[in-house]
Structures are given as structure tokens and as C-alpha cells.
Design a protein around this motif. Sequence first.
Motif, PDB file in Angstrom:
ATOM      1  N   MET A 109       0.858  -1.181   0.000  1.00 30.26           N
ATOM      2  CA  MET A 109       0.000   0.000   0.000  1.00 30.26           C
ATOM      3  C   MET A 109       0.895   1.231   0.000  1.00 30.26           C
ATOM      4  N   ASN A 110       0.690   2.093  -0.977  1.00 33.91           N
ATOM      5  CA  ASN A 110       1.492   3.305  -1.124  1.00 33.91           C
ATOM      6  C   ASN A 110       0.612   4.507  -0.778  1.00 33.91           C
ATOM      7  N   ASN A 135      -1.580  12.879  -1.812  1.00 35.15           N
ATOM      8  CA  ASN A 135      -2.707  13.002  -2.737  1.00 35.15           C
ATOM      9  C   ASN A 135      -3.374  11.686  -3.112  1.00 35.15           C
ATOM     10  N   ASP A 136      -2.828  10.549  -2.650  1.00 36.63           N
ATOM     11  CA  ASP A 136      -3.326   9.277  -3.161  1.00 36.63           C
ATOM     12  C   ASP A 136      -3.030   8.137  -2.197  1.00 36.63           C
ATOM     13  N   VAL A 137      -3.892   7.138  -2.226  1.00 32.49           N
ATOM     14  CA  VAL A 137      -3.643   5.866  -1.569  1.00 32.49           C
ATOM     15  C   VAL A 137      -3.816   4.814  -2.655  1.00 32.49           C
ATOM     16  N   ALA A 138      -2.754   4.045  -2.911  1.00 36.69           N
ATOM     17  CA  ALA A 138      -2.799   3.058  -3.983  1.00 36.69           C
ATOM     18  C   ALA A 138      -2.360   1.703  -3.457  1.00 36.69           C
ATOM     19  N   LEU A 139      -2.976   0.671  -3.995  1.00 40.91           N
ATOM     20  CA  LEU A 139      -2.655  -0.696  -3.609  1.00 40.91           C
ATOM     21  C   LEU A 139      -2.040  -1.396  -4.819  1.00 40.91           C
ATOM     22  N   PHE A 140      -0.922  -2.082  -4.599  1.00 42.89           N
ATOM     23  CA  PHE A 140      -0.219  -2.811  -5.648  1.00 42.89           C
ATOM     24  C   PHE A 140      -0.191  -4.277  -5.259  1.00 42.89           C
ATOM     25  N   GLY A 141      -0.486  -5.160  -6.206  1.00 41.41           N
ATOM     26  CA  GLY A 141      -0.581  -6.584  -5.910  1.00 41.41           C
ATOM     27  C   GLY A 141       0.401  -7.421  -6.704  1.00 41.41           C
ATOM     28  N   PHE A 142       0.827  -8.538  -6.083  1.00 43.49           N
ATOM     29  CA  PHE A 142       1.830  -9.410  -6.687  1.00 43.49           C
ATOM     30  C   PHE A 142       1.477 -10.864  -6.433  1.00 43.49           C
ATOM     31  N   ALA A 143       1.864 -11.722  -7.357  1.00 43.31           N
ATOM     32  CA  ALA A 143       1.525 -13.139  -7.266  1.00 43.31           C
ATOM     33  C   ALA A 143       2.304 -13.864  -6.184  1.00 43.31           C
ATOM     34  N   ASP A 144       3.488 -13.344  -5.837  1.00 40.10           N
ATOM     35  CA  ASP A 144       4.309 -14.035  -4.842  1.00 40.10           C
ATOM     36  C   ASP A 144       5.045 -13.026  -3.956  1.00 40.10           C
ATOM     37  N   LYS A 145       5.571 -13.529  -2.854  1.00 36.19           N
ATOM     38  CA  LYS A 145       6.265 -12.677  -1.886  1.00 36.19           C
ATOM     39  C   LYS A 145       7.554 -12.097  -2.458  1.00 36.19           C
ATOM     40  N   GLU A 146       8.215 -12.833  -3.357  1.00 33.49           N
ATOM     41  CA  GLU A 146       9.458 -12.343  -3.949  1.00 33.49           C
ATOM     42  C   GLU A 146       9.218 -11.091  -4.781  1.00 33.49           C
ATOM     43  N   SER A 147       8.148 -11.091  -5.556  1.00 37.06           N
ATOM     44  CA  SER A 147       7.814  -9.910  -6.369  1.00 37.06           C
ATOM     45  C   SER A 147       7.427  -8.737  -5.484  1.00 37.06           C
ATOM     46  N   GLN A 148       6.700  -9.019  -4.418  1.00 36.82           N
ATOM     47  CA  GLN A 148       6.328  -7.979  -3.463  1.00 36.82           C
ATOM     48  C   GLN A 148       7.580  -7.347  -2.844  1.00 36.82           C
ATOM     49  N   ALA A 149       8.514  -8.183  -2.416  1.00 32.47           N
ATOM     50  CA  ALA A 149       9.749  -7.686  -1.804  1.00 32.47           C
ATOM     51  C   ALA A 149      10.592  -6.907  -2.812  1.00 32.47           C
ATOM     52  N   MET A 150      10.677  -7.388  -4.052  1.00 35.07           N
ATOM     53  CA  MET A 150      11.460  -6.689  -5.071  1.00 35.07           C
ATOM     54  C   MET A 150      10.830  -5.337  -5.394  1.00 35.07           C
ATOM     55  N   THR A 164      11.206   0.478  -5.399  1.00 37.12           N
ATOM     56  CA  THR A 164      10.601   1.788  -5.138  1.00 37.12           C
ATOM     57  C   THR A 164      11.317   2.546  -4.025  1.00 37.12           C
ATOM     58  N   ALA A 165      12.230   1.879  -3.324  1.00 38.08           N
ATOM     59  CA  ALA A 165      13.049   2.572  -2.324  1.00 38.08           C
ATOM     60  C   ALA A 165      14.201   3.323  -2.976  1.00 38.08           C
ATOM     61  N   VAL A 166      14.474   3.027  -4.251  1.00 37.12           N
ATOM     62  CA  VAL A 166      15.544   3.696  -4.991  1.00 37.12           C
ATOM     63  C   VAL A 166      15.045   5.066  -5.445  1.00 37.12           C
ATOM     64  N   THR A 167      15.845   6.098  -5.228  1.00 35.17           N
ATOM     65  CA  THR A 167      15.473   7.440  -5.639  1.00 35.17           C
ATOM     66  C   THR A 167      15.201   7.471  -7.138  1.00 35.17           C
ATOM     67  N   GLY A 168      14.060   8.024  -7.503  1.00 32.27           N
ATOM     68  CA  GLY A 168      13.698   8.140  -8.915  1.00 32.27           C
ATOM     69  C   GLY A 168      12.889   6.972  -9.452  1.00 32.27           C
ATOM     70  N   GLY A 181       9.566   5.166  -8.981  1.00 31.99           N
ATOM     71  CA  GLY A 181       8.264   5.206  -8.343  1.00 31.99           C
ATOM     72  C   GLY A 181       7.500   3.919  -8.593  1.00 31.99           C
ATOM     73  N   PRO A 182       6.278   3.840  -8.101  1.00 33.88           N
ATOM     74  CA  PRO A 182       5.469   2.629  -8.271  1.00 33.88           C
ATOM     75  C   PRO A 182       5.224   2.239  -9.734  1.00 33.88           C
ATOM     76  N   LYS A 183       4.994   3.213 -10.600  1.00 30.87           N
ATOM     77  CA  LYS A 183       4.748   2.876 -12.012  1.00 30.87           C
ATOM     78  C   LYS A 183       5.972   2.251 -12.650  1.00 30.87           C
ATOM     79  N   VAL A 184       7.142   2.791 -12.354  1.00 32.45           N
ATOM     80  CA  VAL A 184       8.384   2.231 -12.902  1.00 32.45           C
ATOM     81  C   VAL A 184       8.631   0.851 -12.293  1.00 32.45           C
ATOM     82  N   GLY A 185       8.387   0.707 -10.997  1.00 31.79           N
ATOM     83  CA  GLY A 185       8.542  -0.591 -10.338  1.00 31.79           C
ATOM     84  C   GLY A 185       7.662  -1.653 -10.975  1.00 31.79           C
TER      85      GLY A 185
END
Length: 146
Positions: free
Chosen positions: A51-52, A56-71, A76-80, A82-86
Motif C-alpha cells: 500500500m502506497n 494526494n493518493d492511496v494506492a494498492l499494488f498486488g503481486f503473485a508471490d512474496k518475492e515480487s512484493q519484496a522486489m 521503489t526505495a531507490v530514488t527516482g 516510483g510505483p509505475k516504474v517498479g
Amino acid sequence: MIYSLHGTLVEKTADMAVVECAGVGFCAAIPSSTAGSLPAVGQECTLYTHMNVTENDVALFGFADKESQAMFRLLTAVTGVGPKVGLAILSALSPARVVLAVQAQAALVGLGYTAAEAAAALAGVDPALPVQEMIRLALQGIGRRR
């Protein structure tokens, strides 16, 4: 924070899924790799989520497995990045391939190339190749540019 959703898949597109849990439909943006691994509409599924929250926004992002969620969280912790690029990265590469691509860029930087040169050299290289082949092709590309 919402860690995961388990319920009935009520809608699915290449970049979005709606999972109904206890009568509430949660809409999550997903990478295309997750869309391909979800069951048919009407079936039960599990999405691991992130959940991001911004001002201005609350967005939920979903992944099939825990590895994709962690990645996704690492990306998205890298500067520059964001969620769309991730999501775009995880649509094109599995978490393991992301690690290999980062290792290839780190190897090039370790050889004395700038991060910009390494990124430019890797931009045209097929990420499905083994790391050694990615480095070889990237070095050939750098050699042609000089």
C-alpha cells in the motif's frame, strides 16, 4: 498496511485486479506477470500487496508471490523509481532477473565505467540473457561508442 488479499477474483486486466474479501472489493495495480499467473475470474486467489500512501493518493499494488512484493519494495526505495516504474520493471523481469541486471550494472561500474555508461550499455541488452553474456554485450556496446 495491507499485507495480502485472499478472496474471489472479480475482475482482471493486464494491469489491474479486483479481489473481493468479505464483501469488500479491493482494486490493486499489478504487473503483467502477475496478471498471467492469476486464476480465472470467479476463482479464489491471493495477492501479496504493498500500500502506497502519498499526500494526494492511496494506492494498492498486488503481486503473485512474496518475492515480487519484496522486489517492488526494494525498487521503489531507490530514488527516482516510483510505483509505475517498479510495476513496469516487474512486468518485464522476474525478481531474479532484476537481481542479475543489477549485478551486471554493478560489474560494469566495478570495471571503471560510470553508472551512466553502464546503464546506457545495458539498455539495449536482452535481460533474459545470463549475466556474463549481458556484461559481454554491454562491453561491446561501450567499445563501439568510444
